[in-house]
Enzyme design. Structure first.
Site, short mmCIF file in Angstrom:
data_model
loop_
_atom_site.label_atom_id
_atom_site.label_comp_id
_atom_site.label_asym_id
_atom_site.label_seq_id
_atom_site.Cartn_x
_atom_site.Cartn_y
_atom_site.Cartn_z
N ARG E 94 0.48 -1.22 -0.41
CA ARG E 94 -0.67 0.06 0.31
C ARG E 94 0.93 1.56 -0.21
O ARG E 94 0.47 2.36 -0.92
CB ARG E 94 -0.58 -0.40 0.98
CG ARG E 94 -1.85 1.36 1.10
CD ARG E 94 -3.22 0.90 -0.18
NE ARG E 94 -2.66 1.93 -1.03
CZ ARG E 94 -3.03 1.64 -1.73
NH1 ARG E 94 -3.70 0.26 -2.06
NH2 ARG E 94 -2.85 2.33 -2.99
N LYS E 129 3.19 24.57 -4.17
CA LYS E 129 2.00 24.59 -3.71
C LYS E 129 2.14 22.94 -3.97
O LYS E 129 1.52 22.25 -4.63
CB LYS E 129 1.50 25.03 -4.32
CG LYS E 129 0.97 26.56 -4.26
CD LYS E 129 -0.31 27.21 -5.78
CE LYS E 129 0.00 28.40 -5.68
NZ LYS E 129 -1.26 29.29 -6.37
N LYS E 161 6.42 39.04 -3.82
CA LYS E 161 5.42 39.33 -4.67
C LYS E 161 4.29 40.31 -3.58
O LYS E 161 4.94 41.51 -3.42
CB LYS E 161 5.02 37.95 -3.72
CG LYS E 161 5.20 37.17 -4.33
CD LYS E 161 5.08 35.55 -4.19
CE LYS E 161 3.85 35.15 -5.09
NZ LYS E 161 2.85 33.85 -4.80
N GLU E 191 6.67 40.04 -8.80
CA GLU E 191 5.05 39.69 -9.86
C GLU E 191 4.62 41.09 -9.32
O GLU E 191 5.09 41.86 -9.28
CB GLU E 191 4.75 39.70 -8.44
CG GLU E 191 3.59 39.20 -8.53
CD GLU E 191 2.48 38.57 -8.13
OE1 GLU E 191 3.04 37.11 -7.52
OE2 GLU E 191 1.44 38.98 -7.45
N ASP E 212 1.17 37.91 -13.56
CA ASP E 212 0.32 37.22 -12.39
C ASP E 212 -0.97 37.58 -13.39
O ASP E 212 -1.21 38.85 -13.38
CB ASP E 212 0.44 38.28 -11.46
CG ASP E 212 -0.52 37.35 -9.70
OD1 ASP E 212 -0.16 35.88 -10.91
OD2 ASP E 212 -0.85 37.60 -9.66
#
Lengths: 275, 275, 275, 275, 275, 275
Positions: E94, E129, E161, E191, E212
């Site tokens: 598994r 992510k 960012k 960004e 973005d």
């Protein structure tokens, strides 16, 4: 924590920054032969742990177990032989014996309990009263002695004890609460202390009932009431003197914390000779 | 491995992915009071470990020790009280008791040994025959019981045993080898099994001599020979029946593995009531 | 923490999620030969650690040490050769050198100290002023350089320093307190700063006396007073210029923190060629 | 490995199963005040680590830093004060100092390098020649001393060195291979040893060129050729005597392994008084 | 955390104190053959992890990968075969599949994205992510699928960012702040959300610009403005339907979190037969 | 591995030796407010993990959950707010979201399954097809979505699958073997693929029967045969389109690996504003 990790920690605890005595007295190239000699009768459990001790100290040590897990032995029997660098044998000795003597002690004590009831239907089972950190080894020692294991821990069994029952409002309510949310793969065991509670337990659909600290008479009545419908486990006041009478009441299981919390170590010595 | 880590591992072992029974039956908001009640007389050791168990399961639990480390207690005495979320009390219960019962058992047994020889000059000392991983706790329990600690491990003491001596070619040679390379802060202890070896040990300048498995007569002679010059430690065949006679020979130290490898757990229960 | 763990952490620190440069430029199948070449004279310590670095990065790398622990080397000497996948040699290079250069530096500096006093009775010993986490390696490097080790840590030796003495109320009281509770396997060392304190130390039965920051004249008087009865250790102001004069006072031990806290790395390069 | 873990390991190494001397001589309730006193001039780095040492030994110790990271200090300056249980101060002392003295040593040495070239455009940068396991602290000490950090490790920068170039078939090919597969967030640095290779590096579009072991004349020519197009880093033969001349050639960066592998510890003492 | 450690933790999670079902039903000596059979088409990633699973459960298991990392497969294809003790095959099954199915899913999804834009200049890149703890495996799966990796983590790339920019006071200020202190080996990515910000980014000397959530028209204009001077990365609203249009605007990089956070597992079964 | 450890590892993976971008651009003293904003509808699971992420990065961050575990949310809903040092909010952001988005995705998908069958008697249960290392979180997310948990792992349930049955020689033999040795607290579940095997399972006294990949007709017959005597679990081919029909056959449990191995992340953003 697996066996390898348990052994690594035990060796670190005992050897730390070095076995000074051995470093100062044993020449690097000298080989030796170490014999595990029983100074007391017992039942083998844990030679595999002793082997791992030698292997971690020195992978070149050869370890040969002469007895199998669960095999009984007498005073004077040789249980295993390890061969390799003498310094490695000496540095691993104490930790290997500390594991082995304790586990053989548990296996031997379990074996005594099992022997007392061998002509009954009852099985001896252990408890969670094990040495912190060593449970996997101690439960294996119980099996080596002929006993069976109860749940391993809080995560793989449901056992509703007095406190759970009191809070839930009674045996029936506690069993109902457990059944509502429990994984469907686990049985539900509930502790009762008298026959009225046993009646509730039977009515509520519990799978197993723990009969706590009941007299022999109560146990017999309990078996008469529920023995055919649920599994019955007796606990409390279980010792080598009482276990046979308890088993003869017809209960299916008898649990004893003493198997793991009060077994004495079996005396085993390691006799090392230079080769 | 510190106490915090020992407790964390023991809790992980027993709780794992969750205390299912408690989760299913004890409401989140319910508080409780748990009383540690002695079911057997003993000597306190390890309440600080029990406290750490509760603290790790739930930092909001309040723990109050009512007895001090090393204090004797009787049947029926309350040793400590913990207050907080009932579910947390239940989940920590078994691990806390497993530590406490074992450590009180060691302290109590040590106390018995110490009591037997309280009117002699001898001191009871422990050995390295401790439970793998729990040495720091068990050696503290020996102190709680009135005993003294021998070296902690292989790294903080030099003890030349039969195998080291055989390889080195004799007691004198072994002591010489040790002295040549040992850190100057460590004393040198050597094991002897007869009076001739004791003579060699004395001549070689050993600091401590371990008299292994000697008869009372031999011990007396050993004390006569060396008692004023070196520290003498008796070991082998030490139990509650023999310890007093051994002490009266005049040896300075008596070591007993049984203190840690064969002490029975003291029966202590945790009585939990909802608040 | 064992050597294997130290190396694993150092490699994780330096390689982390990958040696990008090597991945981008070295073909998977290419083999290489890496030679450890001394760019500076020194004393070997730590080739066993360098070997472990290569072994952990790639078990197929063959490592051959050409010099032994403690052996002196000159500029241009080859200390070891590693053969195996070129990418593995490159990824392990820096960590292996970082260990080796530091340890050879400590061994070389110790060797210089030892050489200065080779015709005296004194021994050079290290201190606890080691790099956090690397003590076991650095103390071994001191031995490789011909020095001796003082206690390893706080747990394996008793050294009563100024602060302990002040709190205890004086040298005599401090020694008495230590003797009352210390494991019988440990000697008791006490620090003194003048001859009066030395007198107290001698009277109190200390086993070793640390003479801190004394003048040569004071050291000579100290030797005259106590040299035959206890072990005397000089510390403070010990450097390559002063060590010989200190040794000639007749002290038994001279301890120097500089051995481990201020040794410069020995320049060793790794020359890698494709095979 | 974070700072908390580094400190935990260092304390475990030094304290292990207990600071015996302190346990035997310092009463449990006694408080003290410990002053970090500079015995040598230097630059502060690592007081935050010293604070963590005390905090882990005993969370009740109050630590007040009197100087900031990167601040210069003179002989006799007080750097910090810790107040709390005297036993805790004593047990943490050595580890706190071992960290602090080393880090202040690195900061001080870096500061000296930086001072020598303060009127040039060049920046001093460190290397990966750090103490295994302590890189994060040592790179911070370089910053405290006014230096800049090169890549932290193999995973966060691309530096094509002689071996990579040889295998790839030349500077141009190595840079091309790197560019083809490198994460787009990383610059590509390539090592060259002569001006012809520099030409190749410029033509291949490298972002940074490491000029290894070049003479001052070569460095000047290199700056003339490439200084306006790429970043130029000088390395090899960098010490306090040479760094200024190297900086005056117009290179942008000068890297020196000595900052971290050969800085001597700054002498700082901890003076503890009972309160 | 290396692959070995990831697998060890996953096995501990799934096997814990034992695979009870297998222990009860599979004889110790029985051997088996386990075939990894694709029930769905996909791209191979992670057979090396599956192999490690079997190796850790039982080093005697032989594992043969029949497909290479990055190779496409169809329904019914056999990906690998493992041979050894049947109980070991069953216990590892598994966990091996849980790793493999997820990683093949990521590789397959990446491959689909890459295929859609194979005739453009753009490259597909991943993001941070990823599944907590599995990043090194998931980023390798992206490469197996033909994608490229963005920075691995916060430590090996600079990406300014919206929040960083807002605090710094604008794009120019943020880039300037980054350039002032960044290791010289890292590029600076910023960004922007509109063309005016892009202008600022270009003027400030950023190395890479993240566009973005721009419309296709904006992306085209951005390419026209900056495509020749900096690297342009499009993000936001990237899916299998939109990726081709985005790529055709001329951006260099397209990043998609879905590659790792929303890939479905590929169905692969393990068919075990006794030998 | 507890939640604290999972979060620590995830943060180490993402932050490593430092969040360079934030260090370069966010002033130390600046505070911020971070809002978790739903960009997609879903069901809450894992806010407690997100909170732990912030707590570990910086204990001074205040975290307020606005929704409860298991609560449904719509696009635009605010799920939680964190307030504290802006740099800490930024450094923890990605890891917190990576956990939260995945867990909300699992809860939301489970909720969809549960909704489809809310008017039947059947329950949705998960499998062991979880992300390696995250099982405890993912099983909690299934509960948050209204599903039930199957056994947690191999150690807390007995499930005889095709391979076990084949080796044991048939369904009856496998169940008998399991019953002979299983802890008495665990039920015995056996997998069958047709009605004949179901008959065997019923006769052998299995507690639960897993009906694997059966048609709706077979499932109905199975329920008719065994529904009153044992618990019946359907698996195979379970998706949002088929689950309702399967539930209407009358089975008690429906297990679906897709709940955990193929749920897409729910889009949640963290909007940070300076305070």
């Amino acid at each position: 924590m697996g066996i390898s990790d348990l052994v690594a920690r035990a060796l670190a605890e005992d050897i730390g920054h070095g076995d000074i005595t051995t470093q100062l007295t044993i020449p690097a190239g000298m080989n030796g032969r170490a014999v595990f000699l029983a100074k007391q009768a017992g039942v083998v459990s844990g030679l595999y742990v002793a082997e791992e001790c030698f292997r971690q100290v020195d992978p070149t040590v050869q370890f040969e177990a002469l007895r199998s897990e669960g095999e009984a032995f007498e005073v004077g029997d040789t249980l295993a032989v390890a061969t390799g660098p003498a310094a490695s044998l000496l540095s691993a000795e104490r930790v290997a014996l500390n594991f082995l003597q304790r586990l053989c002690g548990i296996a031997a004590l379990t074996h005594e309990f099992v022997n007392r009831i061998s002509d009954t239907q009852a099985r001896i089972v252990d408890t969670r009263k094990t040495t912190p950190g060593l449970r996997v080894l101690e439960k294996a020692a119980v099996r080596a002695g002929g006993g069976s294991n109860h749940r391993f821990a809080l995560y793989d069994g449901i056992l509703l004890k007095d406190n759970h029952i009191a809070v839930a409002g009674g045996v029936s309510q506690a069993v109902a609460a457990a059944r509502a949310g429990a994984p469907h793969t686990l049985k539900i065991e509930v502790e009762v202390t008298n026959l009225q509670e046993l009646g509730e337990a039977l009515a509520s659909g519990a799978d197993i009932v723990l009969l706590d600290n009941m007299s022999l008479e109560q146990l017999e009545e309990a078996v008469a009431l529920g023995g055919g419908r649920v599994m019955l486990e007796a606990s409390g006041g279980v010792n080598l003197d009482t276990v046979r009478d308890i088993a003869q009441t017809g209960v299916h299981l008898i649990s004893a914390g003493a198997l793991t919390h009060s077994a004495s170590a079996i005396d085993i010595s390691l006799q090392i000779a230079a080769l």
